[in-house]
Write a protein that holds these residues in place. Structure first.
Motif, mmCIF file in Angstrom:
data_model
loop_
_atom_site.group_PDB
_atom_site.id
_atom_site.type_symbol
_atom_site.label_atom_id
_atom_site.label_comp_id
_atom_site.label_asym_id
_atom_site.label_seq_id
_atom_site.Cartn_x
_atom_site.Cartn_y
_atom_site.Cartn_z
ATOM 1 N N ASN A 56 0.821 -1.221 0.000
ATOM 2 C CA ASN A 56 0.000 0.000 0.000
ATOM 3 C C ASN A 56 0.855 1.271 0.000
ATOM 4 N N VAL A 57 1.830 1.289 -0.880
ATOM 5 C CA VAL A 57 2.758 2.415 -0.972
ATOM 6 C C VAL A 57 2.549 3.143 -2.295
ATOM 7 N N GLY A 58 2.525 4.479 -2.246
ATOM 8 C CA GLY A 58 2.414 5.287 -3.451
ATOM 9 C C GLY A 58 3.670 6.107 -3.661
ATOM 10 N N LEU A 59 4.339 5.896 -4.780
ATOM 11 C CA LEU A 59 5.543 6.647 -5.135
ATOM 12 C C LEU A 59 5.146 7.675 -6.185
ATOM 13 N N GLY A 60 5.288 8.946 -5.871
ATOM 14 C CA GLY A 60 4.784 10.011 -6.724
ATOM 15 C C GLY A 60 5.493 10.133 -8.054
ATOM 16 N N ALA A 61 4.906 10.912 -8.948
ATOM 17 C CA ALA A 61 5.458 11.116 -10.286
ATOM 18 C C ALA A 61 6.835 11.771 -10.221
ATOM 19 N N ASP A 62 7.698 11.382 -11.150
ATOM 20 C CA ASP A 62 9.042 11.950 -11.300
ATOM 21 C C ASP A 62 9.938 11.715 -10.088
ATOM 22 N N ASN A 63 9.627 10.740 -9.278
ATOM 23 C CA ASN A 63 10.532 10.376 -8.183
ATOM 24 C C ASN A 63 11.768 9.677 -8.739
ATOM 25 N N PHE A 64 12.922 9.862 -8.040
ATOM 26 C CA PHE A 64 14.163 9.183 -8.423
ATOM 27 C C PHE A 64 14.667 8.368 -7.245
ATOM 28 N N PHE A 65 15.018 7.104 -7.499
ATOM 29 C CA PHE A 65 15.543 6.218 -6.469
ATOM 30 C C PHE A 65 16.888 5.660 -6.924
ATOM 31 N N GLY A 66 17.971 6.169 -6.323
ATOM 32 C CA GLY A 66 19.295 5.604 -6.542
ATOM 33 C C GLY A 66 19.561 4.601 -5.447
ATOM 34 N N CYS A 67 19.541 3.309 -5.793
ATOM 35 C CA CYS A 67 19.443 2.243 -4.789
ATOM 36 C C CYS A 67 20.740 1.475 -4.576
ATOM 37 N N ALA A 68 21.880 2.069 -4.930
ATOM 38 C CA ALA A 68 23.139 1.327 -4.843
ATOM 39 C C ALA A 68 23.397 0.804 -3.431
ATOM 40 N N ASN A 79 5.537 14.302 -5.392
ATOM 41 C CA ASN A 79 6.254 14.259 -6.669
ATOM 42 C C ASN A 79 7.655 14.860 -6.556
ATOM 43 N N PHE A 80 8.520 14.494 -7.485
ATOM 44 C CA PHE A 80 9.871 15.051 -7.606
ATOM 45 C C PHE A 80 10.721 14.836 -6.357
ATOM 46 N N ILE A 81 10.573 13.688 -5.731
ATOM 47 C CA ILE A 81 11.398 13.321 -4.572
ATOM 48 C C ILE A 81 12.592 12.510 -5.061
ATOM 49 N N SER A 82 13.752 12.688 -4.435
ATOM 50 C CA SER A 82 14.926 11.910 -4.840
ATOM 51 C C SER A 82 15.574 11.225 -3.648
ATOM 52 N N PHE A 83 15.964 9.973 -3.855
ATOM 53 C CA PHE A 83 16.677 9.161 -2.866
ATOM 54 C C PHE A 83 18.068 8.855 -3.419
ATOM 55 N N HIS A 84 19.097 9.043 -2.590
ATOM 56 C CA HIS A 84 20.472 8.811 -3.036
ATOM 57 C C HIS A 84 21.187 7.945 -1.999
ATOM 58 N N ALA A 85 21.138 6.633 -2.185
ATOM 59 C CA ALA A 85 21.735 5.695 -1.232
ATOM 60 C C ALA A 85 23.190 5.404 -1.619
ATOM 61 N N GLU A 86 23.958 6.473 -1.744
ATOM 62 C CA GLU A 86 25.366 6.348 -2.121
ATOM 63 C C GLU A 86 26.044 7.697 -1.878
ATOM 64 N N ASN A 87 27.299 7.657 -1.430
ATOM 65 C CA ASN A 87 28.073 8.877 -1.218
ATOM 66 C C ASN A 87 29.448 8.743 -1.860
ATOM 67 N N HIS A 88 29.964 9.835 -2.418
ATOM 68 C CA HIS A 88 31.306 9.830 -2.990
ATOM 69 C C HIS A 88 32.334 10.201 -1.928
ATOM 70 N N ASN A 89 33.466 9.509 -1.936
ATOM 71 C CA ASN A 89 34.595 9.885 -1.090
ATOM 72 C C ASN A 89 35.318 11.075 -1.718
ATOM 73 N N TYR A 90 35.879 11.952 -0.869
ATOM 74 C CA TYR A 90 36.518 13.164 -1.409
ATOM 75 C C TYR A 90 37.667 13.674 -0.537
ATOM 76 N N SER A 91 38.167 12.852 0.384
ATOM 77 C CA SER A 91 39.150 13.317 1.366
ATOM 78 C C SER A 91 40.577 13.419 0.829
ATOM 79 N N ASP A 92 40.888 12.757 -0.272
ATOM 80 C CA ASP A 92 42.252 12.755 -0.821
ATOM 81 C C ASP A 92 42.395 13.849 -1.868
#
Length: 229
Positions: A121-133, A146-159
Motif C-alpha cells: 500500500n505504498v504510493g511513489l509520486g510522479a518523477d521520483n528518483f531512487f538511486g538504490c546502490a 512528486n519530484f522526490i529523490s533518494f540517493h543511497a550512495e556517497n562519494h569519497n573526497y578526502s584525498d
C-alpha cells in the motif's frame, strides 16, 4: 456500472472503495480500457508477480528477472527501471509508481548495487528518483509526493591528490518506516533512517541520521518541527 466497479475494486483492494459520483461514466469507461491495456502489458512483461501487474506506455525495464511484484502493482507511463543489483527490486501489494519514476539499482558497472524493497500500500509520486546502490527499504502504507529523490550512495573526497570521481563511494543505505508521508521535492541522502509515522515537509533535505517516530521534520537540513501527537 459504478456499483459493479465499486464491488470489484473493494474486493481487489481488500477494503471499502467508492468511486466519486461526480465522475462521468465516459471517463470511467476510458479508464477501464486504459487499465485493461496496462494489464495486458504487465501480463506479457515477464516480470514475476503475485497477480494483476499494470504497466503503462513507454516504460523501460532492465534486468526484469531481478524484479518481484506483489498483487495490484502499477508501473505508470514513462517509468525507467534498471533492476541490476544483488537483492533486486521487491514491490509489495497495491504499490503504485507514478509517471516517470526512475529506479536505478547500480551506480556503475564497477559496483553492483543492493536494490530496493517497497512494502504494501505504498504510493511513489510522479518523477521520483531512487538511486538504490546502497539499498533502500520503504515500509507499508507510506506515501510520497512528486519530484522526490533518494540517493543511497556517497562519494569519497578526502584525498586531495586524486580526482573525486576516482576515490570510490560508500554505502549506508536508506530506511523509511511504515505510515510515513514524504512531501514533494524532498531529498533523502544515504544513511537516513526515517522511523514509523514521520512526516517530511516538502523541499526538505534529509541527511544521514535517525529521524524519530511520529516526528514532523522540515528544512535544509531537515530538523524536528514538532511531534505529531
Amino acid at each position: 456500472m459504478r456499483r459493479m466497479l465499486n464491488k470489484i475494486l473493494s474486493r481487489l483492494k481488500g477494503g471499502s472503495f467508492e468511486i466519486d459520483n461526480a465522475m462521468p461514466v465516459s471517463y470511467l469507461l476510458s479508464l477501464l480500457f486504459s487499465r485493461t491495456v496496462m494489464w495486458l502489458r504487465g501480463f506479457f512483461s515477464g516480470v514475476k508477480g503475485g497477480g494483476m501487474l499494470f504497466i503503462g506506455r513507454r516504460v523501460t525495464i532492465k534486468a526484469r528477472s531481478k524484479i518481484k511484484a506483489g498483487r495490484l502493482v502499477t508501473i505508470n507511463h514513462g517509468c525507467y527501471i534498471d533492476a541490476l543489483s544483488t537483492q533486486g527490486i521487491v514491490l509489495g501489494n497495491n504499490v503504485s509508481l507514478g509517471k516517470k519514476v526512475t529506479i536505478e539499482c547500480s551506480g556503475s558497472l564497477q559496483c553492483v548495487g543492493k536494490g530496493i524493497t517497497v512494502g504494501n500500500n505504498v504510493g511513489l509520486g510522479a518523477d521520483n528518483f531512487f538511486g538504490c546502490a546502497g539499498g533502500i527499504e520503504i515500509g507499508d502504507d507510506t506515501i510520497m509526493g512528486n519530484f522526490i529523490s533518494f540517493h543511497a550512495e556517497n562519494h569519497n573526497y578526502s584525498d586531495a591528490t586524486i580526482p573525486i570521481r576516482l576515490q570510490g563511494v560508500t554505502h549506508q543505505g536508506i530506511k523509511v518506516g511504515n505510515n510515513c508521508w514524504i512531501g514533494s521535492k524532498a531529498t533523502i541522502l544515504d544513511g537516513a533512517t526515517i522511523e514509523d509515522g514521520c512526516v517530511i515537509a516538502a523541499g526538505s533535505l534529509v541527511r544521514s541520521g535517525v529521524y524519530k517516530a511520529n516526528g514532523i521534520y522540515g528544512g535544509v537540513p531537515a530538523v524536528l518541527i514538532k511531534q505529531r501527537f
